[in-house]
Structure formats: C-alpha cells, structure tokens
Write a protein that holds these residues in place. Structure first.
Motif, PDB file in Angstrom:
ATOM      1  N   ALA A 101     -49.105  13.691 -26.924  1.00 26.24           N
ATOM      2  CA  ALA A 101     -48.278  13.059 -28.019  1.00 26.24           C
ATOM      3  C   ALA A 101     -49.272  12.220 -29.067  1.00 26.24           C
ATOM      4  CB  ALA A 101     -47.229  12.442 -27.552  1.00 26.24           C
ATOM      5  N   GLY A 102     -48.860  12.216 -30.106  1.00 25.40           N
ATOM      6  CA  GLY A 102     -49.560  11.383 -31.164  1.00 25.40           C
ATOM      7  C   GLY A 102     -49.512   9.873 -30.816  1.00 25.40           C
ATOM      8  N   LEU A 103     -50.397   9.148 -31.162  1.00 28.34           N
ATOM      9  CA  LEU A 103     -50.395   7.612 -30.819  1.00 28.34           C
ATOM     10  C   LEU A 103     -49.333   6.989 -31.477  1.00 28.34           C
ATOM     11  CD1 LEU A 103     -54.239   6.848 -31.345  1.00 28.34           C
ATOM     12  CD2 LEU A 103     -52.798   7.131 -29.056  1.00 28.34           C
ATOM     13  N   ALA A 104     -48.717   7.304 -32.523  1.00 26.55           N
ATOM     14  CA  ALA A 104     -47.581   6.791 -33.122  1.00 26.55           C
ATOM     15  C   ALA A 104     -46.385   6.474 -31.994  1.00 26.55           C
ATOM     16  CB  ALA A 104     -47.345   7.236 -34.582  1.00 26.55           C
ATOM     17  N   ALA A 105     -46.243   7.956 -31.482  1.00 25.27           N
ATOM     18  CA  ALA A 105     -45.012   7.996 -30.809  1.00 25.27           C
ATOM     19  C   ALA A 105     -45.297   7.298 -29.477  1.00 25.27           C
ATOM     20  CB  ALA A 105     -44.958   9.635 -30.201  1.00 25.27           C
ATOM     21  N   ILE A 106     -46.452   7.258 -28.865  1.00 26.69           N
ATOM     22  CA  ILE A 106     -46.944   6.330 -27.792  1.00 26.69           C
ATOM     23  C   ILE A 106     -46.514   4.847 -28.007  1.00 26.69           C
ATOM     24  CG2 ILE A 106     -48.377   5.836 -25.997  1.00 26.69           C
ATOM     25  CD1 ILE A 106     -49.659   8.879 -26.370  1.00 26.69           C
ATOM     26  N   VAL A 107     -47.018   4.432 -29.175  1.00 28.65           N
ATOM     27  CA  VAL A 107     -46.849   3.089 -29.538  1.00 28.65           C
ATOM     28  C   VAL A 107     -45.506   2.725 -29.765  1.00 28.65           C
ATOM     29  CG1 VAL A 107     -47.118   1.298 -31.384  1.00 28.65           C
ATOM     30  CG2 VAL A 107     -49.129   2.826 -30.508  1.00 28.65           C
ATOM     31  N   ALA A 108     -44.518   3.801 -30.251  1.00 31.28           N
ATOM     32  CA  ALA A 108     -43.229   3.479 -30.296  1.00 31.28           C
ATOM     33  C   ALA A 108     -42.595   3.307 -28.813  1.00 31.28           C
ATOM     34  CB  ALA A 108     -42.559   4.273 -30.983  1.00 31.28           C
ATOM     35  N   LEU A 109     -43.129   4.111 -27.950  1.00 29.60           N
ATOM     36  CA  LEU A 109     -42.561   3.982 -26.617  1.00 29.60           C
ATOM     37  C   LEU A 109     -42.847   2.554 -25.767  1.00 29.60           C
ATOM     38  CD1 LEU A 109     -41.184   5.502 -24.227  1.00 29.60           C
ATOM     39  CD2 LEU A 109     -43.561   6.298 -23.635  1.00 29.60           C
ATOM     40  N   LEU A 110     -44.111   2.139 -26.375  1.00 31.40           N
ATOM     41  CA  LEU A 110     -44.360   0.833 -25.707  1.00 31.40           C
ATOM     42  C   LEU A 110     -43.169  -0.077 -26.150  1.00 31.40           C
ATOM     43  CD1 LEU A 110     -48.167   0.863 -25.805  1.00 31.40           C
ATOM     44  CD2 LEU A 110     -46.678   0.767 -23.711  1.00 31.40           C
ATOM     45  N   GLY A 111     -42.938   0.015 -27.486  1.00 26.89           N
ATOM     46  CA  GLY A 111     -42.083  -0.893 -27.887  1.00 26.89           C
ATOM     47  C   GLY A 111     -42.373  -2.267 -28.086  1.00 26.89           C
ATOM     48  N   VAL A 112     -43.950  -2.669 -28.467  1.00 26.90           N
ATOM     49  CA  VAL A 112     -44.549  -3.955 -28.754  1.00 26.90           C
ATOM     50  C   VAL A 112     -45.036  -3.812 -30.208  1.00 26.90           C
ATOM     51  CG1 VAL A 112     -44.954  -4.154 -26.206  1.00 26.90           C
ATOM     52  CG2 VAL A 112     -46.690  -2.948 -27.875  1.00 26.90           C
ATOM     53  N   ALA A 113     -45.255  -5.090 -30.625  1.00 27.88           N
ATOM     54  CA  ALA A 113     -45.902  -5.202 -32.003  1.00 27.88           C
ATOM     55  C   ALA A 113     -47.278  -5.498 -31.715  1.00 27.88           C
ATOM     56  CB  ALA A 113     -44.965  -6.756 -32.418  1.00 27.88           C
ATOM     57  N   ARG A 172     -58.050  -3.492  -8.511  1.00 26.53           N
ATOM     58  CA  ARG A 172     -56.874  -3.266  -9.165  1.00 26.53           C
ATOM     59  C   ARG A 172     -57.026  -3.147 -10.706  1.00 26.53           C
ATOM     60  NH1 ARG A 172     -53.920  -0.752  -5.108  1.00 26.53           N
ATOM     61  NH2 ARG A 172     -52.340  -0.985  -6.526  1.00 26.53           N
ATOM     62  N   LEU A 173     -56.419  -1.976 -11.298  1.00 25.43           N
ATOM     63  CA  LEU A 173     -56.507  -1.971 -12.529  1.00 25.43           C
ATOM     64  C   LEU A 173     -55.607  -3.042 -13.383  1.00 25.43           C
ATOM     65  CD1 LEU A 173     -57.652  -0.210 -15.053  1.00 25.43           C
ATOM     66  CD2 LEU A 173     -55.881   1.309 -14.389  1.00 25.43           C
ATOM     67  N   THR A 174     -55.867  -3.780 -14.207  1.00 24.09           N
ATOM     68  CA  THR A 174     -55.013  -4.617 -14.831  1.00 24.09           C
ATOM     69  C   THR A 174     -54.840  -4.321 -16.549  1.00 24.09           C
ATOM     70  OG1 THR A 174     -56.909  -6.448 -15.185  1.00 24.09           O
ATOM     71  CG2 THR A 174     -55.496  -6.469 -13.425  1.00 24.09           C
ATOM     72  N   GLU A 175     -55.952  -3.647 -17.039  1.00 22.79           N
ATOM     73  CA  GLU A 175     -55.819  -3.239 -18.389  1.00 22.79           C
ATOM     74  C   GLU A 175     -56.364  -2.223 -18.936  1.00 22.79           C
ATOM     75  OE1 GLU A 175     -57.386  -5.446 -22.610  1.00 22.79           O
ATOM     76  OE2 GLU A 175     -58.101  -6.353 -20.551  1.00 22.79           O
ATOM     77  N   ILE A 176     -55.763  -1.471 -19.740  1.00 24.21           N
ATOM     78  CA  ILE A 176     -56.179  -0.205 -20.102  1.00 24.21           C
ATOM     79  C   ILE A 176     -56.218  -0.376 -21.789  1.00 24.21           C
ATOM     80  CG2 ILE A 176     -56.015   2.192 -20.696  1.00 24.21           C
ATOM     81  CD1 ILE A 176     -54.235   2.440 -17.765  1.00 24.21           C
ATOM     82  N   ARG A 177     -57.605  -0.146 -22.429  1.00 21.44           N
ATOM     83  CA  ARG A 177     -57.412  -0.323 -23.773  1.00 21.44           C
ATOM     84  C   ARG A 177     -58.115   0.792 -24.456  1.00 21.44           C
ATOM     85  NH1 ARG A 177     -60.993  -4.890 -26.274  1.00 21.44           N
ATOM     86  NH2 ARG A 177     -61.055  -5.553 -24.115  1.00 21.44           N
ATOM     87  N   LEU A 178     -57.495   1.640 -25.185  1.00 22.06           N
ATOM     88  CA  LEU A 178     -57.851   2.683 -25.838  1.00 22.06           C
ATOM     89  C   LEU A 178     -58.488   2.542 -27.111  1.00 22.06           C
ATOM     90  CD1 LEU A 178     -58.185   5.840 -25.715  1.00 22.06           C
ATOM     91  CD2 LEU A 178     -55.964   5.971 -26.914  1.00 22.06           C
ATOM     92  N   LEU A 179     -59.760   2.479 -27.204  1.00 20.44           N
ATOM     93  CA  LEU A 179     -60.646   1.957 -28.524  1.00 20.44           C
ATOM     94  C   LEU A 179     -60.743   3.147 -29.517  1.00 20.44           C
ATOM     95  CD1 LEU A 179     -63.814   0.305 -26.733  1.00 20.44           C
ATOM     96  CD2 LEU A 179     -61.090  -0.814 -27.371  1.00 20.44           C
ATOM     97  N   GLY A 180     -60.591   2.846 -30.826  1.00 21.46           N
ATOM     98  CA  GLY A 180     -60.453   3.542 -32.025  1.00 21.46           C
ATOM     99  C   GLY A 180     -61.098   4.807 -31.758  1.00 21.46           C
ATOM    100  N   LEU A 195     -51.466  -2.300 -21.556  1.00 17.60           N
ATOM    101  CA  LEU A 195     -52.047  -1.078 -22.010  1.00 17.60           C
ATOM    102  C   LEU A 195     -52.113  -1.263 -23.743  1.00 17.60           C
ATOM    103  CD1 LEU A 195     -52.418   1.806 -22.096  1.00 17.60           C
ATOM    104  CD2 LEU A 195     -50.160   2.292 -21.988  1.00 17.60           C
ATOM    105  N   GLN A 196     -53.126  -1.043 -24.152  1.00 14.61           N
ATOM    106  CA  GLN A 196     -53.401  -1.287 -25.747  1.00 14.61           C
ATOM    107  C   GLN A 196     -53.782   0.161 -26.346  1.00 14.61           C
ATOM    108  OE1 GLN A 196     -55.622  -4.616 -26.895  1.00 14.61           O
ATOM    109  NE2 GLN A 196     -55.419  -4.348 -28.942  1.00 14.61           N
ATOM    110  N   LEU A 197     -53.021   0.455 -27.410  1.00 14.08           N
ATOM    111  CA  LEU A 197     -53.500   1.763 -28.018  1.00 14.08           C
ATOM    112  C   LEU A 197     -53.694   1.044 -29.577  1.00 14.08           C
ATOM    113  CD1 LEU A 197     -50.642   3.820 -26.991  1.00 14.08           C
ATOM    114  CD2 LEU A 197     -52.925   3.750 -25.770  1.00 14.08           C
ATOM    115  N   PRO A 198     -54.561   2.114 -30.021  1.00 13.43           N
ATOM    116  CA  PRO A 198     -54.864   1.755 -31.463  1.00 13.43           C
ATOM    117  C   PRO A 198     -53.726   1.656 -32.568  1.00 13.43           C
ATOM    118  CG  PRO A 198     -56.469   3.546 -30.830  1.00 13.43           C
ATOM    119  CD  PRO A 198     -55.337   3.148 -29.697  1.00 13.43           C
ATOM    120  N   GLY A 199     -53.505   0.319 -33.293  1.00 11.42           N
ATOM    121  CA  GLY A 199     -52.525   0.422 -34.053  1.00 11.42           C
ATOM    122  C   GLY A 199     -51.156  -0.329 -33.312  1.00 11.42           C
ATOM    123  N   GLY A 200     -51.245  -0.644 -32.146  1.00  7.71           N
ATOM    124  CA  GLY A 200     -50.214  -1.015 -31.190  1.00  7.71           C
ATOM    125  C   GLY A 200     -50.528  -2.333 -30.581  1.00  7.71           C
ATOM    126  N   GLY A 201     -49.494  -2.874 -29.901  1.00  8.97           N
ATOM    127  CA  GLY A 201     -49.799  -4.129 -29.357  1.00  8.97           C
ATOM    128  C   GLY A 201     -50.242  -4.147 -27.960  1.00  8.97           C
TER     129      GLY A 201
END
Length: 162
Positions: free
Chosen positions: A4-16, A154-162, A75-81
């Motif tokens: 899926a595109g990142l925009a759809a995933i960011v929308a799924l997260l529902g975060v600013a 234990r995993l506490t953060e996943i950050r997808l960098l640009g 979980l942090q994706l580019p363009g999302g919170g």
C-alpha cells in the motif's frame, strides 16, 4: 512486491504529525555503550535485529510483532505522526506496509546499546522494495528502537526514514 502507499498507511494509523524527540530511544538519554563489537547485550540485540530483518523481508508482520514490547510499539512513517500502537494494530499496519514480501530484501545494519535502567538499544534495517506504480525498487532505512524486558530485547519503535 505489492504494498500500500504510505498515505493509506498513515491514514490507517489515524495520527497527526508529531516531531520526533531525538536520535536515540528515550529521547537520546543515556550513554552509548557500544557501536561495533561488544558485550552480550549487543550480541543479543544484533540477533534481534537480524530476526526482524528476516521477518521484514518475508513480509511476515506477525514475526515482527512477536518482538514488540508489552506496552506496544511506536510506528512513524514519512509524512505521518508517531503513536503507540497495540500489537494487534501494529500487525495490521505492518501487513499493509510489507505486503507479501515478494521481491523485497531487508538486511540488518548497525546496532548500538544505550546504558540505563532498563537498557535501551537501536538498530537499523536497509529495506529495498517495489511499490505499485513505481518504476524501480525503493531503498529505505528502517530505524528500530528496543528496550530490555525480562532479559530480551523488545521492539518499542519502528521509524521508516524517507
């Protein structure tokens, strides 16, 4: 690989959008204990990052989520919170992000341990994948933040960098 595109995933997260507080887990507090070679803590961290890389490459969201901390994962994706997610919600987002893993590669990169109580660590994956509608593979770095829980990283953060 279809994902899926990142925009759809960011929308799924529902975060600013939320700015990130620092380069290391916990806002950078603590002392960097090791970067290359090191003690048992680093060896076990390197093993945890390698396990996540194998799951990531296969598109196995369940394998990644199996290593998530009890309190969940940010979980942090580019363009999302960035927002804390339960294991169940993280699995849903990762399934959309990873697709079926077809044609993807993921390799473990550097790791480091940050002294403290509990110890924290970080690692990186280099992820190459092909998204729908793109002419070639995309190469991304995935930052992973960890904390030591009951003798395991234990995993506490996943950050997808640009």
């Amino acid at each position: 690989m279809r994902r899926a595109g990142l925009a759809a995933i960011v929308a799924l997260l529902g975060v600013a959008s939320v700015p990130w507080a620092g380069a290391l887990p916990g806002g950078g507090a603590g002392t960097l204990a090791a970067q290359a070679g090191g003690g048992a803590d680093e060896a076990s961290l390197r093993s945890a990052v390698a396990s996540i890389a194998r799951s990531w490459q296969r598109g196995d969201a369940g394998g990644v989520v199996a290593q998530v901390a009890e309190e969940g994962v940010r979980l942090q994706l580019p363009g999302g919170g960035s927002s804390p997610l339960s294991q169940r919600r993280a699995a849903a987002v990762l399934r959309r992000l990873l697709g079926d893993g077809d044609g993807a590669s993921a390799s473990a990169g550097m790791v480091g341990v940050v002294e403290g109580s509990p110890p924290r660590g970080f690692g990186e994956l280099v992820w190459e994948s092909r998204a729908d509608g793109t002419p070639g593979p995309q190469r991304r770095v995935v930052y992973l933040g960890f904390t030591m829980e009951d003798g395991r990283w234990r995993l506490t953060e996943i950050r997808l960098l640009g």
